[in-house]
Scaffold this motif. Structure first.
Motif, PDB file in Angstrom:
ATOM      1  N   PRO A  14     -18.544   3.850  -8.174  1.00 52.21           N
ATOM      2  CA  PRO A  14     -19.044   2.806  -7.267  1.00 52.21           C
ATOM      3  C   PRO A  14     -18.020   2.334  -6.235  1.00 52.21           C
ATOM      4  N   THR A  15     -16.737   2.354  -6.577  1.00 51.23           N
ATOM      5  CA  THR A  15     -15.718   1.967  -5.596  1.00 51.23           C
ATOM      6  C   THR A  15     -15.689   2.960  -4.446  1.00 51.23           C
ATOM      7  N   ALA A  24     -19.134   4.138   6.879  1.00 46.73           N
ATOM      8  CA  ALA A  24     -20.352   4.484   7.617  1.00 46.73           C
ATOM      9  C   ALA A  24     -20.556   3.537   8.801  1.00 46.73           C
ATOM     10  N   THR A  25     -19.923   2.373   8.767  1.00 45.81           N
ATOM     11  CA  THR A  25     -20.037   1.424   9.875  1.00 45.81           C
ATOM     12  C   THR A  25     -18.957   1.630  10.927  1.00 45.81           C
ATOM     13  N   GLY A  26     -17.978   2.500  10.639  1.00 45.70           N
ATOM     14  CA  GLY A  26     -16.911   2.785  11.600  1.00 45.70           C
ATOM     15  C   GLY A  26     -15.579   3.000  10.907  1.00 45.70           C
ATOM     16  N   GLU A  27     -14.613   3.464  11.666  1.00 46.60           N
ATOM     17  CA  GLU A  27     -13.278   3.723  11.138  1.00 46.60           C
ATOM     18  C   GLU A  27     -12.645   2.447  10.586  1.00 46.60           C
ATOM     19  N   ALA A  28     -11.685   2.639   9.675  1.00 50.25           N
ATOM     20  CA  ALA A  28     -10.976   1.490   9.100  1.00 50.25           C
ATOM     21  C   ALA A  28      -9.592   1.922   8.633  1.00 50.25           C
ATOM     22  N   ARG A  29      -8.675   0.969   8.639  1.00 52.89           N
ATOM     23  CA  ARG A  29      -7.349   1.199   8.074  1.00 52.89           C
ATOM     24  C   ARG A  29      -7.452   1.112   6.548  1.00 52.89           C
ATOM     25  N   VAL A  30      -6.526   1.752   5.880  1.00 48.38           N
ATOM     26  CA  VAL A  30      -6.515   1.738   4.413  1.00 48.38           C
ATOM     27  C   VAL A  30      -6.474   0.296   3.907  1.00 48.38           C
ATOM     28  N   THR A  31      -5.648  -0.537   4.503  1.00 46.11           N
ATOM     29  CA  THR A  31      -5.541  -1.926   4.043  1.00 46.11           C
ATOM     30  C   THR A  31      -6.857  -2.680   4.222  1.00 46.11           C
ATOM     31  N   GLU A  32      -7.594  -2.384   5.274  1.00 44.50           N
ATOM     32  CA  GLU A  32      -8.914  -3.005   5.472  1.00 44.50           C
ATOM     33  C   GLU A  32      -9.878  -2.592   4.365  1.00 44.50           C
ATOM     34  N   LEU A  33      -9.833  -1.315   4.029  1.00 42.22           N
ATOM     35  CA  LEU A  33     -10.738  -0.811   2.994  1.00 42.22           C
ATOM     36  C   LEU A  33     -10.418  -1.426   1.639  1.00 42.22           C
ATOM     37  N   ALA A  34      -9.149  -1.711   1.403  1.00 40.73           N
ATOM     38  CA  ALA A  34      -8.728  -2.235   0.104  1.00 40.73           C
ATOM     39  C   ALA A  34      -9.078  -3.708  -0.084  1.00 40.73           C
ATOM     40  N   GLU A  35      -9.223  -4.449   1.007  1.00 42.39           N
ATOM     41  CA  GLU A  35      -9.408  -5.909   0.931  1.00 42.39           C
ATOM     42  C   GLU A  35     -10.484  -6.384  -0.042  1.00 42.39           C
ATOM     43  N   PRO A  36     -11.691  -5.827  -0.008  1.00 38.97           N
ATOM     44  CA  PRO A  36     -12.743  -6.396  -0.868  1.00 38.97           C
ATOM     45  C   PRO A  36     -12.635  -6.057  -2.357  1.00 38.97           C
ATOM     46  N   PHE A  37     -11.699  -5.193  -2.721  1.00 40.20           N
ATOM     47  CA  PHE A  37     -11.647  -4.734  -4.111  1.00 40.20           C
ATOM     48  C   PHE A  37     -10.592  -5.481  -4.920  1.00 40.20           C
ATOM     49  N   PRO A  38     -10.938  -5.854  -6.153  1.00 40.01           N
ATOM     50  CA  PRO A  38      -9.983  -6.561  -7.014  1.00 40.01           C
ATOM     51  C   PRO A  38      -9.041  -5.603  -7.747  1.00 40.01           C
ATOM     52  N   ILE A  39      -8.603  -4.570  -7.037  1.00 41.65           N
ATOM     53  CA  ILE A  39      -7.687  -3.585  -7.613  1.00 41.65           C
ATOM     54  C   ILE A  39      -6.510  -3.414  -6.650  1.00 41.65           C
ATOM     55  N   SER A  40      -5.471  -2.769  -7.122  1.00 42.49           N
ATOM     56  CA  SER A  40      -4.265  -2.611  -6.305  1.00 42.49           C
ATOM     57  C   SER A  40      -4.503  -1.661  -5.132  1.00 42.49           C
ATOM     58  N   LEU A  41      -3.657  -1.790  -4.133  1.00 39.16           N
ATOM     59  CA  LEU A  41      -3.711  -0.880  -2.985  1.00 39.16           C
ATOM     60  C   LEU A  41      -3.484   0.556  -3.446  1.00 39.16           C
ATOM     61  N   SER A  43      -4.412   1.840  -6.287  1.00 38.14           N
ATOM     62  CA  SER A  43      -5.666   2.325  -6.883  1.00 38.14           C
ATOM     63  C   SER A  43      -6.669   2.702  -5.807  1.00 38.14           C
ATOM     64  N   VAL A  44      -6.768   1.884  -4.767  1.00 41.93           N
ATOM     65  CA  VAL A  44      -7.671   2.207  -3.662  1.00 41.93           C
ATOM     66  C   VAL A  44      -7.228   3.504  -3.002  1.00 41.93           C
ATOM     67  N   SER A  45      -5.924   3.687  -2.845  1.00 43.98           N
ATOM     68  CA  SER A  45      -5.399   4.919  -2.249  1.00 43.98           C
ATOM     69  C   SER A  45      -5.785   6.145  -3.068  1.00 43.98           C
ATOM     70  N   LYS A  46      -5.793   6.021  -4.381  1.00 44.20           N
ATOM     71  CA  LYS A  46      -6.211   7.137  -5.238  1.00 44.20           C
ATOM     72  C   LYS A  46      -7.681   7.472  -5.005  1.00 44.20           C
ATOM     73  N   HIS A  47      -8.506   6.437  -4.869  1.00 49.90           N
ATOM     74  CA  HIS A  47      -9.924   6.668  -4.569  1.00 49.90           C
ATOM     75  C   HIS A  47     -10.072   7.366  -3.216  1.00 49.90           C
ATOM     76  N   ILE A  48      -9.308   6.928  -2.248  1.00 54.72           N
ATOM     77  CA  ILE A  48      -9.375   7.525  -0.908  1.00 54.72           C
ATOM     78  C   ILE A  48      -8.942   8.990  -0.956  1.00 54.72           C
ATOM     79  N   ARG A  49      -7.898   9.292  -1.713  1.00 52.08           N
ATOM     80  CA  ARG A  49      -7.453  10.690  -1.826  1.00 52.08           C
ATOM     81  C   ARG A  49      -8.553  11.570  -2.421  1.00 52.08           C
ATOM     82  N   MET A  50      -9.285  11.041  -3.385  1.00 54.59           N
ATOM     83  CA  MET A  50     -10.377  11.820  -3.962  1.00 54.59           C
ATOM     84  C   MET A  50     -11.471  12.062  -2.919  1.00 54.59           C
TER      85      MET A  50
END
Length: 107
Positions: A14-15, A24-41, A43-50
């Motif tokens: 789901p993350t 889908a709404t447009g480009e974003a920086r990694v830090t922008e994508l990480a903001e809404p999630f209650p996980i570390s940057l 962890s978000v980076s690992k999701h992005i790599r996948m």
């Protein structure tokens, strides 16, 4: 088939689906994508790599900023596979229904 496997694995979380929905709404920086999630940057980076491995996300580096964008082509491949499976199973279920009706008529 490997790319389809990677796409399905990426979509299973789901993350990662939320990240794709945001992209889908447009480009974003990694830090922008990480903001809404209650996980570390991290962890978000690992999701992005996948998502990148699955070909669903592209990355552009501008200085220190990493800008991500959605690449929907793997989703198109997954949609085609799902539609093929839907047609196959619809045909099989129709054949089963016909066979059951035939049994009822003779049974």
């Amino acid at each position: 088939m490997m790319m389809l496997d990677d796409t399905m694995t990426a979509l299973a979380d789901p993350t990662r689906r939320a990240i794709l929905a945001r992209l889908a709404t447009g480009e974003a920086r990694v830090t922008e994508l990480a903001e809404p999630f209650p996980i570390s940057l991290n962890s978000v980076s690992k999701h992005i790599r996948m998502l990148e491995r699955a070909g669903l996300v592209t990355r552009r580096v501008r200085g220190r900023e990493h800008i991500l964008a959605l690449d929907p082509r793997p989703l198109d491949e997954a949609a085609r596979w799902i539609e093929d499976q839907r047609k196959l199973w619809a045909w099989r279920l129709e054949a089963l229904e016909d066979a059951l009706k035939e049994d009822q008529r003779h049974g």
